[in-house]
Motif scaffolding. Sequence first.
Motif, PDB file in Angstrom:
ATOM      1  N   GLY A 173      15.286   3.372   6.719  1.00 39.31           N
ATOM      2  CA  GLY A 173      16.492   4.147   6.465  1.00 39.31           C
ATOM      3  C   GLY A 173      17.046   3.909   5.187  1.00 39.31           C
ATOM      4  N   VAL A 174      17.673   4.857   4.803  1.00 37.07           N
ATOM      5  CA  VAL A 174      18.240   4.717   3.236  1.00 37.07           C
ATOM      6  C   VAL A 174      19.109   3.346   3.059  1.00 37.07           C
ATOM      7  N   TRP A 175      19.736   2.872   4.127  1.00 36.95           N
ATOM      8  CA  TRP A 175      20.342   1.449   3.942  1.00 36.95           C
ATOM      9  C   TRP A 175      19.561   0.457   3.944  1.00 36.95           C
ATOM     10  N   THR A 176      18.154   0.548   4.146  1.00 33.56           N
ATOM     11  CA  THR A 176      17.080  -0.533   3.770  1.00 33.56           C
ATOM     12  C   THR A 176      16.924  -0.628   2.355  1.00 33.56           C
ATOM     13  N   ILE A 177      16.825   0.664   1.950  1.00 29.18           N
ATOM     14  CA  ILE A 177      16.328   0.732   0.300  1.00 29.18           C
ATOM     15  C   ILE A 177      17.870   0.218  -0.590  1.00 29.18           C
ATOM     16  N   TYR A 178      18.853   0.848  -0.255  1.00 26.76           N
ATOM     17  CA  TYR A 178      20.012   0.660  -1.208  1.00 26.76           C
ATOM     18  C   TYR A 178      20.624  -0.884  -0.883  1.00 26.76           C
ATOM     19  N   HIS A 179      20.339  -1.499   0.274  1.00 27.87           N
ATOM     20  CA  HIS A 179      20.845  -3.032   0.560  1.00 27.87           C
ATOM     21  C   HIS A 179      19.942  -3.935  -0.273  1.00 27.87           C
ATOM     22  N   ALA A 180      18.762  -3.403   0.124  1.00 30.70           N
ATOM     23  CA  ALA A 180      17.781  -4.543  -0.848  1.00 30.70           C
ATOM     24  C   ALA A 180      17.906  -4.444  -2.387  1.00 30.70           C
ATOM     25  N   ILE A 181      18.223  -3.378  -2.770  1.00 29.12           N
ATOM     26  CA  ILE A 181      18.555  -3.237  -4.285  1.00 29.12           C
ATOM     27  C   ILE A 181      20.004  -3.988  -4.606  1.00 29.12           C
ATOM     28  N   ALA A 206      11.981  -2.174  -7.009  1.00 29.95           N
ATOM     29  CA  ALA A 206      13.283  -1.165  -6.940  1.00 29.95           C
ATOM     30  C   ALA A 206      12.802   0.591  -7.304  1.00 29.95           C
ATOM     31  N   PHE A 207      12.064   0.503  -8.278  1.00 29.45           N
ATOM     32  CA  PHE A 207      11.535   1.802  -8.755  1.00 29.45           C
ATOM     33  C   PHE A 207      10.691   2.468  -7.651  1.00 29.45           C
ATOM     34  N   GLN A 208       9.786   1.705  -7.041  1.00 34.83           N
ATOM     35  CA  GLN A 208       8.968   2.290  -6.265  1.00 34.83           C
ATOM     36  C   GLN A 208       9.871   2.563  -4.869  1.00 34.83           C
ATOM     37  N   SER A 209      10.598   1.750  -4.509  1.00 32.09           N
ATOM     38  CA  SER A 209      11.616   1.817  -3.235  1.00 32.09           C
ATOM     39  C   SER A 209      12.475   3.270  -3.448  1.00 32.09           C
ATOM     40  N   LEU A 210      12.901   3.520  -4.585  1.00 33.82           N
ATOM     41  CA  LEU A 210      13.569   4.679  -4.720  1.00 33.82           C
ATOM     42  C   LEU A 210      12.594   5.806  -4.899  1.00 33.82           C
ATOM     43  N   GLN A 211      11.321   5.805  -5.052  1.00 34.59           N
ATOM     44  CA  GLN A 211      10.417   6.950  -5.121  1.00 34.59           C
ATOM     45  C   GLN A 211      10.474   7.237  -3.480  1.00 34.59           C
ATOM     46  N   TYR A 212      10.498   6.250  -2.805  1.00 31.95           N
ATOM     47  CA  TYR A 212      10.526   6.599  -1.259  1.00 31.95           C
ATOM     48  C   TYR A 212      11.558   7.541  -0.826  1.00 31.95           C
ATOM     49  N   VAL A 213      12.772   7.279  -1.259  1.00 28.48           N
ATOM     50  CA  VAL A 213      13.696   8.241  -0.924  1.00 28.48           C
ATOM     51  C   VAL A 213      13.279   9.762  -1.426  1.00 28.48           C
ATOM     52  N   GLN A 249       0.818  -1.386  -0.074  1.00 31.50           N
ATOM     53  CA  GLN A 249       0.063  -0.126   0.074  1.00 31.50           C
ATOM     54  C   GLN A 249       0.903   1.170  -0.036  1.00 31.50           C
ATOM     55  N   LEU A 250       2.317   1.087   0.367  1.00 32.24           N
ATOM     56  CA  LEU A 250       2.978   2.378   0.229  1.00 32.24           C
ATOM     57  C   LEU A 250       4.063   2.178  -0.775  1.00 32.24           C
ATOM     58  N   GLY A 251       4.404   1.071  -1.338  1.00 26.92           N
ATOM     59  CA  GLY A 251       5.486   0.976  -2.260  1.00 26.92           C
ATOM     60  C   GLY A 251       6.834   0.865  -2.143  1.00 26.92           C
ATOM     61  N   GLY A 264       5.298  -9.201  20.879  1.00 31.64           N
ATOM     62  CA  GLY A 264       4.091  -8.374  21.148  1.00 31.64           C
ATOM     63  C   GLY A 264       3.142  -8.603  19.928  1.00 31.64           C
ATOM     64  N   ASN A 265       2.697  -7.316  19.175  1.00 31.99           N
ATOM     65  CA  ASN A 265       1.982  -7.420  18.074  1.00 31.99           C
ATOM     66  C   ASN A 265       2.496  -7.722  16.779  1.00 31.99           C
ATOM     67  N   GLN A 266       3.921  -7.722  17.153  1.00 31.31           N
ATOM     68  CA  GLN A 266       4.873  -8.035  15.765  1.00 31.31           C
ATOM     69  C   GLN A 266       4.595  -6.958  14.844  1.00 31.31           C
ATOM     70  N   LEU A 267       4.712  -5.733  15.087  1.00 35.33           N
ATOM     71  CA  LEU A 267       4.248  -4.584  14.454  1.00 35.33           C
ATOM     72  C   LEU A 267       5.313  -4.224  13.244  1.00 35.33           C
ATOM     73  N   VAL A 268       5.133  -3.834  12.274  1.00 32.55           N
ATOM     74  CA  VAL A 268       6.007  -3.660  11.115  1.00 32.55           C
ATOM     75  C   VAL A 268       6.191  -1.852  11.048  1.00 32.55           C
ATOM     76  N   HIS A 269       7.643  -1.804  11.050  1.00 36.93           N
ATOM     77  CA  HIS A 269       7.941  -0.158  11.069  1.00 36.93           C
ATOM     78  C   HIS A 269       8.196   0.438   9.645  1.00 36.93           C
ATOM     79  N   PRO A 270       7.249   1.403   9.337  1.00 33.59           N
ATOM     80  CA  PRO A 270       7.236   1.362   7.978  1.00 33.59           C
ATOM     81  C   PRO A 270       8.100   2.552   7.330  1.00 33.59           C
ATOM     82  N   TYR A 271       8.849   3.268   8.060  1.00 33.72           N
ATOM     83  CA  TYR A 271       9.746   4.457   7.557  1.00 33.72           C
ATOM     84  C   TYR A 271      11.188   3.865   7.524  1.00 33.72           C
TER      85      TYR A 271
END
Length: 678
Positions: free
Chosen positions: A582-590, A600-607, A561-563, A573-580
Amino acid sequence: MLFTKNNIVYTTPSKIFLKVVVILLIFNSRSYLYAQQPWHDKARTVHYQPSGSDFVCVNGKQRFNRALYGTNTAFRVEAGDLPEFALYMPGMGGNLKFGIIAGNKSKWLIDAEEVKATYRPGAMLYEVKDSLLGKGILYIEVLALAHAEGVIVRLQFSGVIRGAELVWMYGGATGKKFSRDGDIGADPESSFYLQPDYCRDNSYKIEHNQFKLSYGTGKVLTEEEQYEIKHWEDRPQQTNTIKNAKQITGIVPLGSAVKLVDAGQQQNPQSLFKSTGSATPAVAGITGMQGKPQFFLIENAATLAAKDYAALPALFNNAELARKKLAGRIALVTPDKWLNTLGGALGIAADAIWEGPTYLHGAIAWRMRLNAWRGAYVADPLGWHDRARKHFSSYALSQVTTPPTTGVVMDTALHLARHLEKIGTALFSEGYICRNPNGDIRAHHYDMNLVFIDQLLNHFNYTGDVESVKAMWPLLKRHLAWEKRNFDADGDGLYDAYASIWASDALQYSGGGVTHSSAYNYRSNKMAAELAAIIGEDGSLYKKEAEKIQAAIEKQLWLPQLGWYAEYKDLLGNQLVHPYPGVWTIYHAIDSKVPDAFKAFQSLQYVRNNIPRVSVKATGLPWNDLYLISTTNWQRYTWSLNNVALAENLHMALAYWQGAQPAEGYHYGKAPWWKACT
């Protein structure tokens, strides 16, 4: 306030925050103007201008802001915008400075009317103009020696008026190490000045155009030692009279009038040279400024490279050849003149962090052995495959091969913030790779395994060296088992992260499933399966694990829903997901090839849309649309979690290239490239 939806943590602005937003919208034009103000209200000017592969500035104000390396040791020469130089042994190894005397006037070269300084990667060049030189020019070239710890300086003169004389001065060696080894911004520039207090235990022996300095004992010198020049030719050598003394030798131009002077009399060259030895002695001399080039050599006596002045021209040429070889290792030829400077500078910097058998964490500050961080990535792209093999093989000897004797043990002395640093505990057990090479088995709080293995896999890709793969296969197997045992204990395919990337200092997940560490493990397992097929091993376990990791990331950490990818998912606990993220999350995944092209395109839009930008503006900069990005949009500021960091910006730029957006990658890279240049 916080609320959750589908086990994802969201924030909604309070009424007060909404009022702030409305106020900002009302005063939009004023806000825009404020955004154009200099960062921290400090107007900036471009420090260096590009000239081919050189960096050039005229009438700069800084000293000791350009290090020159030569020997793959901790030794270096400190140079800068102004022609005054210092040696770091490591520890303060003295200061070498020059001045002019013409009639009854004199000045130090750092006070000359015009100084053009050029950093030619690995060397500093100066053109000095001043009324004391008439219409002439003094040219200075400074190099670190290639095969010994020392500095060699060549001075040449063009059209200098007759009667003008060159004064040189050297002294102030203490052996004292500075708090961050003289790192810019951490230790003050004055650390490298020729301070009289630095000279108190300095003892000189002078013979014609050579001298030897003993220093670093902390010994209070006698009156005779303070005031007497001890000539080698008329006095027998005394050995072991000063215990623990370090020695530096100097060779200066023939005919130079060499004497001891008082380091407390540096107001100008004339007052200095009129002084005599004191409780704070230094050595100085005067020579003419006509005729052939003149050479000066200051070096560590333990690595002696020359015995007489006649050897200095060849020594200079050898140092220049070595510099050219390093600086020419990679060349960039593009329409962008700023980008073209980076090839030579990269070659020099990459060599500076090598001290066999491994790469180091840094060349100046943090000059220490740590088996990962980003340093070793430079080896293969620059053709140093032999260095890469030494780095990896020496650390292979430091992998723990004994199973754990206990479970997880937290350190009570550190309030349970870290694992107890003891071999045999769960973390520091079979598979863990220690920070020092060659079998030095000691626990250390970082998890350097992830990045080390990623570098090793890159090395295999570069070289195609099947024999190296076979040799390292046991290390890779132990590592993957160690990662699984420690960081995916629940077997869900998502891995916890503990002190494993640049941001690690304040980054913690309390056992959660983390995108960046899971991405690393995805790539490691996927490549292990591929390598197993090449060397005749069974890689089915690793293929299955890679598929499991990728499926877990996509199912639990991808936010459709966020991309983009979440930073992590809570373990408890509720095993919450933290949706924001850091840039390391985006570039390491790629970087690890987790997302497909569209994700990958969507993730880069986040940055592009969510990460704060800092405008980069300076007088003399040819662009007005540059910016640096923060590593996160998290509040409030905490070290390593919300920074503007050069390497993080460059890694993010790389992700844009990898994500098939080269124009964006080039634009993201411009600001950190420019910062690196200046």
